[in-house]
Design an enzyme around this catalytic site. Structure first.
Site, PDB file in Angstrom:
ATOM      1  N   ASP A 197       1.899   2.810   4.698  1.00  0.00           N
ATOM      2  CA  ASP A 197       1.308   4.043   4.164  1.00  0.00           C
ATOM      3  C   ASP A 197       0.705   4.821   5.336  1.00  0.00           C
ATOM      4  O   ASP A 197       1.349   5.720   5.883  1.00  0.00           O
ATOM      5  CB  ASP A 197       0.268   3.678   3.091  1.00  0.00           C
ATOM      6  CG  ASP A 197      -0.598   4.843   2.667  1.00  0.00           C
ATOM      7  OD1 ASP A 197      -0.253   5.992   2.972  1.00  0.00           O
ATOM      8  OD2 ASP A 197      -1.650   4.622   2.010  1.00  0.00           O
ATOM      9  N   LYS A 249       3.670  10.014   0.045  1.00  0.00           N
ATOM     10  CA  LYS A 249       2.625  10.914  -0.446  1.00  0.00           C
ATOM     11  C   LYS A 249       2.960  12.314   0.048  1.00  0.00           C
ATOM     12  O   LYS A 249       2.843  12.581   1.258  1.00  0.00           O
ATOM     13  CB  LYS A 249       1.272  10.482   0.125  1.00  0.00           C
ATOM     14  CG  LYS A 249       0.755   9.133  -0.397  1.00  0.00           C
ATOM     15  CD  LYS A 249      -0.427   8.681   0.443  1.00  0.00           C
ATOM     16  CE  LYS A 249      -1.237   7.566  -0.212  1.00  0.00           C
ATOM     17  NZ  LYS A 249      -2.205   6.982   0.743  1.00  0.00           N
ATOM     18  N   SER A 277      -9.024   7.190   2.235  1.00  0.00           N
ATOM     19  CA  SER A 277      -8.652   6.342   3.373  1.00  0.00           C
ATOM     20  C   SER A 277      -7.419   6.960   4.013  1.00  0.00           C
ATOM     21  O   SER A 277      -6.320   6.430   3.935  1.00  0.00           O
ATOM     22  CB  SER A 277      -8.368   4.917   2.895  1.00  0.00           C
ATOM     23  OG  SER A 277      -7.301   4.901   1.981  1.00  0.00           O
ATOM     24  N   HIS A 300       0.276   8.640  -5.689  1.00  0.00           N
ATOM     25  CA  HIS A 300      -0.857   9.563  -5.865  1.00  0.00           C
ATOM     26  C   HIS A 300      -1.779   9.447  -4.645  1.00  0.00           C
ATOM     27  O   HIS A 300      -1.499   8.704  -3.705  1.00  0.00           O
ATOM     28  CB  HIS A 300      -1.624   9.188  -7.137  1.00  0.00           C
ATOM     29  CG  HIS A 300      -2.277   7.838  -7.071  1.00  0.00           C
ATOM     30  ND1 HIS A 300      -3.250   7.436  -7.931  1.00  0.00           N
ATOM     31  CD2 HIS A 300      -2.086   6.783  -6.228  1.00  0.00           C
ATOM     32  CE1 HIS A 300      -3.646   6.218  -7.613  1.00  0.00           C
ATOM     33  NE2 HIS A 300      -2.950   5.805  -6.599  1.00  0.00           N
ATOM     34  N   ARG A 301      -2.923  10.158  -4.680  1.00  0.00           N
ATOM     35  CA  ARG A 301      -4.022   9.958  -3.743  1.00  0.00           C
ATOM     36  C   ARG A 301      -5.245   9.532  -4.554  1.00  0.00           C
ATOM     37  O   ARG A 301      -5.287   9.690  -5.770  1.00  0.00           O
ATOM     38  CB  ARG A 301      -4.367  11.247  -2.978  1.00  0.00           C
ATOM     39  CG  ARG A 301      -3.264  11.842  -2.143  1.00  0.00           C
ATOM     40  CD  ARG A 301      -2.638  10.901  -1.141  1.00  0.00           C
ATOM     41  NE  ARG A 301      -3.526  10.270  -0.203  1.00  0.00           N
ATOM     42  CZ  ARG A 301      -3.564  10.494   1.100  1.00  0.00           C
ATOM     43  NH1 ARG A 301      -2.744  11.372   1.625  1.00  0.00           N
ATOM     44  NH2 ARG A 301      -4.382   9.809   1.894  1.00  0.00           N
ATOM     45  N   SER A 302      -6.259   9.031  -3.850  1.00  0.00           N
ATOM     46  CA  SER A 302      -7.460   8.611  -4.596  1.00  0.00           C
ATOM     47  C   SER A 302      -8.193   9.805  -5.201  1.00  0.00           C
ATOM     48  O   SER A 302      -8.841   9.691  -6.235  1.00  0.00           O
ATOM     49  CB  SER A 302      -8.382   7.802  -3.691  1.00  0.00           C
ATOM     50  OG  SER A 302      -8.638   8.490  -2.495  1.00  0.00           O
ATOM     51  N   LYS A 307       3.012   4.434  -7.592  1.00  0.00           N
ATOM     52  CA  LYS A 307       1.636   3.962  -7.520  1.00  0.00           C
ATOM     53  C   LYS A 307       0.766   5.109  -7.998  1.00  0.00           C
ATOM     54  O   LYS A 307       0.676   6.137  -7.323  1.00  0.00           O
ATOM     55  CB  LYS A 307       1.337   3.620  -6.055  1.00  0.00           C
ATOM     56  CG  LYS A 307       0.307   2.533  -5.889  1.00  0.00           C
ATOM     57  CD  LYS A 307       0.109   2.184  -4.427  1.00  0.00           C
ATOM     58  CE  LYS A 307      -0.865   3.115  -3.760  1.00  0.00           C
ATOM     59  NZ  LYS A 307      -1.593   2.508  -2.609  1.00  0.00           N
ATOM     60  N   GLU A 350       0.597  -3.529   1.103  1.00  0.00           N
ATOM     61  CA  GLU A 350       0.618  -2.234   1.783  1.00  0.00           C
ATOM     62  C   GLU A 350      -0.425  -2.220   2.895  1.00  0.00           C
ATOM     63  O   GLU A 350      -1.520  -2.767   2.729  1.00  0.00           O
ATOM     64  CB  GLU A 350       0.300  -1.164   0.724  1.00  0.00           C
ATOM     65  CG  GLU A 350       0.270   0.259   1.223  1.00  0.00           C
ATOM     66  CD  GLU A 350      -0.061   1.202   0.065  1.00  0.00           C
ATOM     67  OE1 GLU A 350       0.278   0.895  -1.103  1.00  0.00           O
ATOM     68  OE2 GLU A 350      -0.677   2.246   0.321  1.00  0.00           O
ATOM     69  N   GLU A 392      -9.707   5.133  -8.555  1.00  0.00           N
ATOM     70  CA  GLU A 392      -8.363   5.118  -9.132  1.00  0.00           C
ATOM     71  C   GLU A 392      -8.331   4.452 -10.498  1.00  0.00           C
ATOM     72  O   GLU A 392      -7.275   4.051 -10.985  1.00  0.00           O
ATOM     73  CB  GLU A 392      -7.383   4.464  -8.150  1.00  0.00           C
ATOM     74  CG  GLU A 392      -7.302   5.270  -6.852  1.00  0.00           C
ATOM     75  CD  GLU A 392      -6.212   4.829  -5.909  1.00  0.00           C
ATOM     76  OE1 GLU A 392      -5.618   3.748  -6.127  1.00  0.00           O
ATOM     77  OE2 GLU A 392      -5.944   5.566  -4.944  1.00  0.00           O
ATOM     78  N   GLU A 413      -7.033  -2.172  -2.859  1.00  0.00           N
ATOM     79  CA  GLU A 413      -6.368  -2.127  -4.155  1.00  0.00           C
ATOM     80  C   GLU A 413      -5.750  -3.466  -4.528  1.00  0.00           C
ATOM     81  O   GLU A 413      -4.983  -4.037  -3.760  1.00  0.00           O
ATOM     82  CB  GLU A 413      -5.257  -1.054  -4.129  1.00  0.00           C
ATOM     83  CG  GLU A 413      -5.805   0.316  -3.777  1.00  0.00           C
ATOM     84  CD  GLU A 413      -4.731   1.375  -3.544  1.00  0.00           C
ATOM     85  OE1 GLU A 413      -3.586   1.191  -4.006  1.00  0.00           O
ATOM     86  OE2 GLU A 413      -5.047   2.374  -2.890  1.00  0.00           O
ATOM     87  N   HIS A 432     -12.622   3.162  -1.930  1.00  0.00           N
ATOM     88  CA  HIS A 432     -12.517   3.761  -3.273  1.00  0.00           C
ATOM     89  C   HIS A 432     -13.584   3.267  -4.234  1.00  0.00           C
ATOM     90  O   HIS A 432     -13.561   3.615  -5.410  1.00  0.00           O
ATOM     91  CB  HIS A 432     -11.137   3.469  -3.886  1.00  0.00           C
ATOM     92  CG  HIS A 432     -10.016   4.116  -3.136  1.00  0.00           C
ATOM     93  ND1 HIS A 432      -8.711   3.803  -3.340  1.00  0.00           N
ATOM     94  CD2 HIS A 432     -10.042   5.076  -2.171  1.00  0.00           C
ATOM     95  CE1 HIS A 432      -7.949   4.532  -2.531  1.00  0.00           C
ATOM     96  NE2 HIS A 432      -8.733   5.300  -1.819  1.00  0.00           N
ATOM     97  N   ASP A 457      -3.003  -3.331  -1.676  1.00  0.00           N
ATOM     98  CA  ASP A 457      -3.094  -2.360  -0.578  1.00  0.00           C
ATOM     99  C   ASP A 457      -4.367  -2.689   0.180  1.00  0.00           C
ATOM    100  O   ASP A 457      -5.474  -2.468  -0.317  1.00  0.00           O
ATOM    101  CB  ASP A 457      -3.127  -0.920  -1.103  1.00  0.00           C
ATOM    102  CG  ASP A 457      -3.210   0.103   0.032  1.00  0.00           C
ATOM    103  OD1 ASP A 457      -3.180  -0.313   1.210  1.00  0.00           O
ATOM    104  OD2 ASP A 457      -3.308   1.316  -0.257  1.00  0.00           O
TER     105      ASP A 457
HETATM  106  P1  PGA Z   1      -6.121   7.392  -0.351  1.00  0.00           P
HETATM  107  O1  PGA Z   1      -5.731   5.942  -0.845  1.00  0.00           O
HETATM  108  O2  PGA Z   1      -5.497   8.373  -1.276  1.00  0.00           O
HETATM  109  O3  PGA Z   1      -7.630   7.366  -0.409  1.00  0.00           O
HETATM  110  O4  PGA Z   1      -5.588   7.532   1.049  1.00  0.00           O
HETATM  111  C1  PGA Z   1      -4.491   5.636  -1.367  1.00  0.00           C
HETATM  112  C2  PGA Z   1      -3.773   4.625  -0.530  1.00  0.00           C
HETATM  113  O5  PGA Z   1      -4.281   4.182   0.528  1.00  0.00           O
HETATM  114  O6  PGA Z   1      -2.668   4.242  -0.888  1.00  0.00           O
HETATM  115 ZN    ZN Z   2      -2.482   2.875   0.984  1.00  0.00          ZN
END
Ligand code: PGA
Ligand code: ZN
Length: 412
Positions: A312, A337, A44, A365-367, A388, A286, A206, A165, A156, A243
């Site tokens: 984010d 990130k 995302s 992190h990332r997904s 996170k 978030e 995740e 999330e 996810h 999130d």
């Molecule tokens: P993403 O999701 O790594 O798929 O962008 C994580 C988030 O949205 O926090």
């Molecule tokens: Zn996010």
């Protein structure tokens, strides 16, 4: 005098936790010290993130990163050989200039970040100190509070939940060790609750469970039940963070949740969150609204005062976007990130701006992740206070938690 001149820079294509190609880079110094880093990838993603360079074409579904790898082994290696590894700002500026684009689309943010992080790790190794100590000096001492994503939805998971999330925050813990003790026991009790209800315990990207549930309220009830079943008090020992990743729901006008099909205006969505916050122990939300809905962000930050509102996709770890958000009071916290920014220097600059402005900082992190644990060290180095990194399950998530356990042990 330690010889920290960069002798060699090398990259290769590896695979992330979804089996999608990503970049890993090594930096080797004249003294023999080495650093290796691997880059994560989002599902995302925010519209304004630095550009992830993919090969397109037939192989790997078009997602190969061999062009990014070639950029490291060619242009980047050539430009950095002979430079001092600890001059991180200079190294990153050289790569930004070499790229020459607005969003790192020429060399690829994946190519640039892999080298940027590997460079810091090589320098830390040359000086014989762990990465958190190299980055944070003697001042990096705060263990981050994790937000553990134990119910996955949105982009996810292939279930019916639109909120991406549902996270638990073991805020009553007195040490990182204890946050893991609480987090893992709530995760286990959620697993049991799902099995008792004959719901699947398969997990999302995740590591959180990804059952089909009838509503967001049911998900929140389930979390509270799992917290209580593990022997903790919801809201006192363990709180909840969300999130929404609502950029995924944005329409030309308003919002449509892609799975449930429910439609909202910005104002209705804010009212919806107000209702959730008044009924459940939610302390942080978030991306409650889309990345373009700046007015909505300002409104929700005002209306839900006392709740952490995290940008984010809104800020994409970008100083200029954060600056704009600060002036408009769009949020009160930022998700960090490193691959949204594309260099360690820009990541650190954004963190500093956030901290100076009284914003909460959550390193993330990332997904799509790898075994790389840089974000654990980064969180401690900058005293972020929050991290996170998914559920306490799936090794690419747990690797970061395990790294934090080791850091806590070293700091005792
Ligand atoms: P993403 O999701 O790594 O798929 O962008 C994580 C988030 O949205 O926090
Ligand atoms: Zn996010």
């Amino acid at each position: 005098m330690i010889e920290t001149l960069i002798a060699e820079v090398r990259a290769r294509q590896i695979f992330d936790s979804r089996g999608i190609p990503t970049v890993s880079a090594d930096v080797e110094l004249a003294c023999g010290a080495k650093g290796t880093a691997a880059v994560p990838s989002g599902a995302s993603t925010g519209k304004y993130e630095a550009h992830e360079l993919r090969d397109s074409g037939d192989q790997f579904g078009g997602k190969g990163v061999l062009k990014a790898v070639a950029n490291v082994n060619g242009e980047i290696a050539e430009a950095l050989r002979g430079k001092r590894a600890e001059r991180q700002r200079e190294i990153d500026s050289i790569m930004i200039a070499l790229d020459g684009s607005e969003n790192k689309s020429h060399l690829g943010a994946n190519a640039i970040l892999a080298v940027s992080l590997a460079c810091a790790k090589a320098a830390a190794n040359a000086y014989g100190v762990p990465l958190y100590r190299y980055l944070g000096g003697i001042n990096g001492t705060v263990m981050p509070m994790p937000m553990m994503n134990i119910l996955n939805g949105g982009a996810h998971a292939s279930n019916n939940m639109d909120i991406q999330e549902f996270m638990i925050v073991p805020k009553g813990a007195r040490s990182f060790f204890e946050t893991m003790s609480i987090g893992t026991s709530v995760y286990a009790s959620l697993s049991k609750l799902l099995r008792d209800r004959r719901l699947p315990t398969a997990v999302g990207d995740e590591g959180g469970f990804a059952p089909d549930l009838s509503s967001d309220e049911e998900a929140l009830e389930l979390l509270c039940d799992a917290i209580a079943a593990a022997g903790y008090r919801p809201g006192t020992d363990v709180s909840i963070a969300l999130d929404a990743a609502a950029s995924e729901w944005a329409q030309v006008d308003g919002y449509r949740m892609p799975k449930s099909g429910r439609g909202f205006s910005s104002a209705q969505l804010i009212e919806y969150y107000e209702k959730l916050v008044s009924s459940y122990p939610i302390i942080s939300i978030e991306d409650p609204l889309g990345e373009e809905d700046l007015e909505g962000f300002t409104e929700i930050t005002k209306r839900l005062s006392g709740i952490q509102i995290v940008g984010d996709d809104l800020f994409v770890t970008n100083c200029a976007r954060l600056m704009n958000g600060i002036s408009q009071k769009s949020a009160n916290a930022i998700l960090i990130k490193p691959n949204q920014a594309g260099t360690l220097t820009e990541t650190l600059d954004t963190i500093r701006l956030a901290q100076r402005s009284g914003y909460g900082v959550i390193v993330s992190h990332r997904s799509g992740e790898t075994e790389d644990t840089t974000i654990a060290d980064l969180a401690v180095a900058v005293n972020a206070g929050q991290i996170k990194t998914g559920a306490p399950a799936r090794s690419e998530r747990v690797a970061k938690y395990n790294r934090l356990l080791k850091i806590e042990e070293e700091m005792k």
